[in-house]
Design a protein around this motif. Sequence first.
Motif, PDB file in Angstrom:
ATOM      1  N   MET A   4      -0.974  -3.840   0.989  1.00 10.61           N
ATOM      2  CA  MET A   4      -1.596  -3.482   1.866  1.00 10.61           C
ATOM      3  C   MET A   4      -0.812  -3.709   3.169  1.00 10.61           C
ATOM      4  SD  MET A   4      -5.597  -3.960   3.127  1.00 10.61           S
ATOM      5  CE  MET A   4      -6.474  -3.414   1.463  1.00 10.61           C
ATOM      6  N   GLY A  43      -7.414   0.641   4.550  1.00 11.73           N
ATOM      7  CA  GLY A  43      -7.150  -0.467   4.304  1.00 11.73           C
ATOM      8  C   GLY A  43      -6.401   0.141   2.816  1.00 11.73           C
ATOM      9  N   LYS A  44      -5.988   0.803   2.889  1.00 14.79           N
ATOM     10  CA  LYS A  44      -4.990   1.745   1.699  1.00 14.79           C
ATOM     11  C   LYS A  44      -4.125   1.002   0.695  1.00 14.79           C
ATOM     12  CE  LYS A  44      -1.273   5.089   1.024  1.00 14.79           C
ATOM     13  NZ  LYS A  44      -0.330   6.335   1.378  1.00 14.79           N
ATOM     14  N   LEU A  45      -4.397   0.342  -0.554  1.00 15.22           N
ATOM     15  CA  LEU A  45      -4.543  -0.111  -1.085  1.00 15.22           C
ATOM     16  C   LEU A  45      -3.165   0.734  -1.893  1.00 15.22           C
ATOM     17  CD1 LEU A  45      -7.362  -1.572  -3.237  1.00 15.22           C
ATOM     18  CD2 LEU A  45      -4.783  -3.025  -1.768  1.00 15.22           C
ATOM     19  N   GLN A  98      -8.056  -5.120 -14.562  1.00 15.03           N
ATOM     20  CA  GLN A  98      -8.968  -4.169 -14.875  1.00 15.03           C
ATOM     21  C   GLN A  98      -9.416  -4.697 -16.631  1.00 15.03           C
ATOM     22  OE1 GLN A  98      -7.399   0.215 -14.989  1.00 15.03           O
ATOM     23  NE2 GLN A  98      -9.190   0.699 -13.609  1.00 15.03           N
ATOM     24  N   TYR A 146      -5.095  -7.370  -9.120  1.00 13.95           N
ATOM     25  CA  TYR A 146      -6.291  -7.086  -9.227  1.00 13.95           C
ATOM     26  C   TYR A 146      -5.879  -6.628 -11.489  1.00 13.95           C
ATOM     27  CZ  TYR A 146      -8.237  -5.430  -4.459  1.00 13.95           C
ATOM     28  OH  TYR A 146      -8.092  -5.064  -3.908  1.00 13.95           O
ATOM     29  N   PHE A 197      -1.002  -0.133  -5.428  1.00 15.18           N
ATOM     30  CA  PHE A 197      -0.555   0.046  -7.053  1.00 15.18           C
ATOM     31  C   PHE A 197       1.369   0.101  -8.090  1.00 15.18           C
ATOM     32  CE2 PHE A 197      -4.668  -1.720  -7.145  1.00 15.18           C
ATOM     33  CZ  PHE A 197      -5.788  -0.431  -6.257  1.00 15.18           C
ATOM     34  N   GLY A 198       0.972  -1.236  -8.174  1.00 14.62           N
ATOM     35  CA  GLY A 198       1.653  -0.765  -9.329  1.00 14.62           C
ATOM     36  C   GLY A 198       1.433  -0.269 -10.582  1.00 14.62           C
ATOM     37  N   GLN A 199       2.275   0.065 -11.359  1.00 15.77           N
ATOM     38  CA  GLN A 199       1.887   0.927 -12.600  1.00 15.77           C
ATOM     39  C   GLN A 199       1.794  -0.207 -13.433  1.00 15.77           C
ATOM     40  OE1 GLN A 199       5.377   0.037 -11.327  1.00 15.77           O
ATOM     41  NE2 GLN A 199       7.277   1.240 -12.343  1.00 15.77           N
ATOM     42  N   PHE A 241      -1.747  -8.394  -3.828  1.00 23.16           N
ATOM     43  CA  PHE A 241      -2.574  -8.848  -4.622  1.00 23.16           C
ATOM     44  C   PHE A 241      -2.343  -8.410  -5.890  1.00 23.16           C
ATOM     45  CE2 PHE A 241      -6.146  -8.371  -1.184  1.00 23.16           C
ATOM     46  CZ  PHE A 241      -4.851  -7.489  -0.363  1.00 23.16           C
ATOM     47  N   MET A 290     -12.969  -2.104 -11.967  1.00 22.38           N
ATOM     48  CA  MET A 290     -11.333  -3.397 -11.634  1.00 22.38           C
ATOM     49  C   MET A 290     -11.902  -4.335 -10.697  1.00 22.38           C
ATOM     50  SD  MET A 290      -7.820  -2.440 -10.285  1.00 22.38           S
ATOM     51  CE  MET A 290      -7.858  -0.253 -10.292  1.00 22.38           C
ATOM     52  N   PHE A 334      -2.943  -4.932 -12.094  1.00 28.96           N
ATOM     53  CA  PHE A 334      -1.871  -4.580 -11.578  1.00 28.96           C
ATOM     54  C   PHE A 334      -1.932  -5.398  -9.986  1.00 28.96           C
ATOM     55  CE2 PHE A 334      -2.476   0.213 -12.427  1.00 28.96           C
ATOM     56  CZ  PHE A 334      -3.691  -0.519 -13.911  1.00 28.96           C
ATOM     57  N   LEU A 344     -11.018  -8.038  -7.783  1.00 28.06           N
ATOM     58  CA  LEU A 344      -9.408  -8.710  -7.538  1.00 28.06           C
ATOM     59  C   LEU A 344      -9.935  -9.607  -7.685  1.00 28.06           C
ATOM     60  CD1 LEU A 344      -7.933  -8.731  -5.114  1.00 28.06           C
ATOM     61  CD2 LEU A 344      -9.371  -9.955  -3.606  1.00 28.06           C
ATOM     62  N   TYR A 385      -0.748  -7.823   3.177  1.00 28.79           N
ATOM     63  CA  TYR A 385      -1.089  -9.307   2.039  1.00 28.79           C
ATOM     64  C   TYR A 385      -0.814  -8.375   0.829  1.00 28.79           C
ATOM     65  CZ  TYR A 385      -4.992  -9.662   4.958  1.00 28.79           C
ATOM     66  OH  TYR A 385      -6.128  -9.846   6.553  1.00 28.79           O
TER      67      TYR A 385
END
Lengths: 116, 116
Positions: B95, B102-104, B39, B37, B106-108, B35, B45, B91, B47, B33
């Motif tokens: 996943m 279900g560890k996401l 924030q 997000y 993330f980018g910076q 995504f 945060m 972000f 989705l 997946y």
Amino acid sequence: EAGVAQSPRYKIIEKRQSVAFWCNPISGHATLYWYQQILGQGPKLLIQFQNNGVVDDSQLPKDRFSAERLKGVDSTLKIQPAKLEDSAVYLCASSPRLAGTFNEQFFGPGTRLTVL
Amino acid sequence: AQTVTQSQPEMSVQEAETVTLSCTYDTSENNYYLFWYKQPPSRQMILVIRQEAYKQQNATENRFSVNFQKAAKSFSLKISDSQLGDTAMYFCAFMRYSSNTGKLIFGQGTTLQVKP
């Protein structure tokens, strides 16, 4: 439906002190996550619980960080002793565990920790 | 290991115009997946949109759409008719599709400012 609750929202401590954060997930959500978000970076997973068992704690600094999820509901994350580099926002998220479908993670408002 | 890269730290757009946020990722997985997000400042945060890698059709959610290029490992977000409420940090996240966790990842992040 109530969202993910976290407390406190803000915490300022001196280095080498201890601190604890609390998270109450959405009712019925089996999975709970703690992420660390350092300023200017994306969140990084610290630990994931499935009910009251640990699924992934590979990035948790276990010499100073600990977490528990007794009874598979709310959770606490503790830092002892804190270092300057622990200054960050600590995000809690939860998701259901429904078979055969995507399980969205819902995030709490976070706890902003400042270590002086 | 999977990585997510957002090369635009900050962007701005005039209200009612269109903006595109970039994201690239690296993985050896075939099913996953992606995504985006959002924030908002001092808020939690949420989705915005998700894409399953096995789907060729790009996901859309109202004013938000993605351009998913699997071979190029690129996943950009287009926001049409930008509104002041779109001001936030965005972000990109990854996943694994069939993982136990279900560890996401993330980018910076990209800070988007919508100007009136």
